[in-house]
Scaffold this motif. Structure first.
Motif, PDB file in Angstrom:
ATOM      1  N   GLN A 340     -32.608  -8.477 -25.226  1.00 46.48           N
ATOM      2  CA  GLN A 340     -34.034  -8.707 -25.017  1.00 46.48           C
ATOM      3  C   GLN A 340     -34.873  -8.232 -26.200  1.00 46.48           C
ATOM      4  O   GLN A 340     -35.899  -8.819 -26.520  1.00 46.48           O
ATOM      5  N   ASP A 356     -31.135  -7.334 -20.714  1.00 52.01           N
ATOM      6  CA  ASP A 356     -31.924  -7.797 -19.575  1.00 52.01           C
ATOM      7  C   ASP A 356     -31.710  -6.969 -18.318  1.00 52.01           C
ATOM      8  O   ASP A 356     -32.556  -6.978 -17.423  1.00 52.01           O
ATOM      9  N   ASP A 357     -30.589  -6.252 -18.229  1.00 52.23           N
ATOM     10  CA  ASP A 357     -30.334  -5.423 -17.043  1.00 52.23           C
ATOM     11  C   ASP A 357     -30.787  -3.980 -17.244  1.00 52.23           C
ATOM     12  O   ASP A 357     -30.415  -3.089 -16.491  1.00 52.23           O
ATOM     13  N   THR A 385     -38.158  -7.429 -16.201  1.00 49.55           N
ATOM     14  CA  THR A 385     -37.260  -7.787 -17.296  1.00 49.55           C
ATOM     15  C   THR A 385     -37.808  -7.233 -18.605  1.00 49.55           C
ATOM     16  O   THR A 385     -38.964  -7.492 -18.949  1.00 49.55           O
ATOM     17  N   THR A 403     -41.611  -4.056 -19.916  1.00 49.63           N
ATOM     18  CA  THR A 403     -41.048  -5.173 -19.172  1.00 49.63           C
ATOM     19  C   THR A 403     -42.149  -6.195 -18.924  1.00 49.63           C
ATOM     20  O   THR A 403     -43.287  -6.012 -19.336  1.00 49.63           O
TER      21      THR A 403
END
Length: 612
Positions: A340, A356-357, A385, A403
């Motif tokens: 990301q 992303d996690d 995210t 995020t």
């Protein structure tokens, strides 16, 4: 903790900001940034052979900076003393001499520093200071993008190329003379550069966070250089060297464009400036992913290098500022998780890659050591995210993960990432990132102030056809990273480590008692200044948040007795020493008890059903 600053042989611990009464420079009280390296303190955030050395003020804070470098208590830190009673006691067969006594005195002094550290805490009540926002897009062309604190205000668009589908932005301080954001002075104005998938727009903003800053339109373009160059087709990210150069990634052309924009941002002549295309890197799109570049979706500029994430090759490729390839990094994790964003810790030179996690892969920026994968605890099951990771320019132990729905602030300490807190937007009417708005991008403006000027770009995610309908906001927050404390006077006088130690090889009861008296003086001074207690409460997300402080009802100071010292006629045995040590250690435990948080509500109310 001592770590090596990338590019130097000097061990560096931290950089911080002091508001005075802790360090001196040329005999005068020093206010500003300092860097702790080894056992010295230097002026500024970056050190070299000519960096001036600061001296510590002879008080509790000055000595603490020399000894510990920084305060590390957060909302979730469990208090404990560095040395427990078993480590402090003399063993029955232990030989008593000057060295062994000084070892015990040093351990007691280290525990005292723990208590002073626990008197301070990172503020989890975030954001600290919201200043307003710029309406970025809209339908009515005017001369300015207006700055406002009214979240229901009219949005305006000033450019020929519409910004209704803006995806992200960059910031450059005008007239910056260094590409290192830690070396710059505070700019009087700065450029804000927005990108859509097919265009760039540049505005100039006055850097005045307290009263607002209106953006003046300078330039818009849908191509890199002139009317005969190929237009942008799919801009995925932009980055800058914080001085005069803009890098633009277009995955449709599989190119990174290097654009010299100094005339654009510093001439400030609306509509008359143009880009100079310096050079483009990469090759035409290769679907097998074997070219140097293969779909660069993320870019990050650090230390005269550009870190790129190549979606086709699933690798991090580092380019020089002239776009020549320098090195490449691959990891099996890249095939399992979606990258990301990434950023380099400017102190340690460690690259943080966020997925992303919400896991983070850490690897040194030269890719020479083994990587570490970990998952910082964000305290909630649905944090959103990740879109950006940003290292603080105000505090070397702080970083932010942004995020699409929130901002999370972390403290790096002893190999761990502790959550300081997340932004609470409920005090800002009209700000809700859980329904029709999302955060798309975030940046910190390079300054030399006691703050992180954090800009958050968020959008109305409702689309008209294939494009977002606009109504974007560039919000500004000032995060000073200041500490809260419980002390009436946080800069009280103390005896330092050297003062407390036994100096004579041949000592007696009086010599030892003098050292004990100095230790007790430190603890009494600390206890006398502890006047308050931190109040915390669990939020609706079950996160502990500071709500304020309350006064203590009783004194923390304990009166000394004969048992605190060695009697004139007592023989210096391990048992006698241990009695004195235990008295001080119990005093330390009593002080630490008064420094505990006062939690004012339950994490799970009795009436709440808790799923397991």
């Amino acid at each position: 903790m001592s770590i090596s600053f990338q590019g130097t042989e000097v061990p560096v611990d931290v950089f911080k900001y002091t508001e005075g009464n802790a360090l001196n420079f040329d005999g005068e009280d020093y206010i500003g940034y300092y860097t702790v390296a080894g056992n010295r303190v230097y002026r500024g955030r970056v050190i070299d052979s000519s960096s001036p050395i600061l001296t510590a003020v002879d008080n509790s804070r000055g000595n603490f900076i020399i000894e510990r470098s920084f305060f590390n208590r957060g909302t979730y830190v469990d208090m404990e003393l560095t040395n427990d009673l078993e480590q402090l006691r003399f063993q029955p067969s232990e030989f008593i001499n000057q060295n062994s006594i000084n070892t015990k005195l040093t351990k007691l002094y280290e525990n005292f520093l723990d208590l002073y550290n626990y008197s301070f805490v990172r503020n989890s009540n975030l954001p600290f200071n919201y200043t307003g926002f710029i309406g970025v897009t809209g339908n009515t062309p005017t001369e300015y993008l207006n700055y406002t604190t009214d979240l229901n205000s009219t949005y305006t668009d000033t450019s020929e190329v519409n910004l209704t589908d803006a995806r992200g932005f960059e910031l450059i301080g005008n007239f910056n003379t260094s590409s290192n954001p830690l070396k710059v002075e505070t700019p009087g104005s700065f450029a804000s550069i927005y990108f859509t998938t097919s265009a760039l727009q540049i505005f100039i903003n006055q850097n005045d966070p307290d009263t607002g800053s209106t953006a003046t339109f300078i330039l818009s373009t849908d191509r890199a250089d002139g009317i005969f160059s190929q237009p942008f087709q799919n801009i995925t990210d932009i980055t800058t060297n914080d001085m005069d150069t803009l890098y633009v990634s277009d995955t449709f052309h599989n190119q990174i464009y290097r654009l010299y924009i100094d005339p654009v941002i510093n001439n400030k002549d609306p509509g008359s400036s143009s880009f100079d295309l310096l050079n483009a890197g990469g090759f035409k799109l290769n679907t097998s992913g074997q070219s140097t570049l293969s779909g660069v979706s993320h870019m990050y500029y650090f230390n005269d290098e550009i870190y790129t994430w190549n979606e086709g090759r699933k690798s991090v490729i580092v380019l020089g500022d002239n776009l020549s390839k320098i090195r490449e990094y691959n990891n099996i994790v890249f095939k399992e998780k979606q990258v990301q964003d990434f950023a380099v810790n400017p102190i340690t030179g460690v690259l943080f890659i966020v997925f992303d996690d919400f896991t983070i892969l850490e690897v040194d920026s030269l890719f020479k050591t083994a990587s570490i994968l970990h998952a910082p605890d964000v305290g909630r099951s649905d944090p959103g995210t990740p879109t950006r990771i940003l290292f603080s320019q105000n505090d070397s132990n702080i970083y932010y993960i942004i995020t699409d729905t929130n901002v999370f602030k972390f403290l790096i300490y002893a190999g761990t990432d502790e959550l300081i807190g997340s932004f609470n937007f409920t005090d800002l009417p009209g700000v809700d990132f859980t329904t029709s708005r999302r955060i798309f991008d975030a940046k910190i403006l390079a300054e030399n102030e006691n703050r992180d000027s954090l800009f958050i770009f968020n959008k109305d995610i409702v689309k008209v056809g294939d494009e977002y309908r606009g109504r974007d906001r560039l919000m500004r927050f000032s995060e000073p990273n200041n500490l809260l404390n419980l002390l009436e006077d946080a800069n009280f006088k103390i005896y330092d480590r050297e003062d407390i130690s036994v100096k004579e090889q041949y000592f007696n009861n009086i010599t030892f008692n003098k050292s004990l008296q100095k230790l007790l003086y430190n603890h009494d001074n600390l206890a006398a200044n502890i006047q308050f207690q931190f109040n915390l409460a669990y939020s609706t997300e079950k996160l502990l948040t500071l709500t304020g402080i309350s006064s203590l009802s009783a004194s923390v100071v304990q009166a000394s007795t004969y048992d605190n010292f060695v009697g004139m006629n007592e023989v210096l045995t391990p048992q006698v020493f241990n009695r004195c040590i235990e008295r001080i250690y119990n005093y330390q435990l009593s002080i630490m008890k008064c420094l505990e948080f006062n939690v004012t509500n339950l994490k799970y109310p009795y009436s709440e059903i808790v799923p397991f």
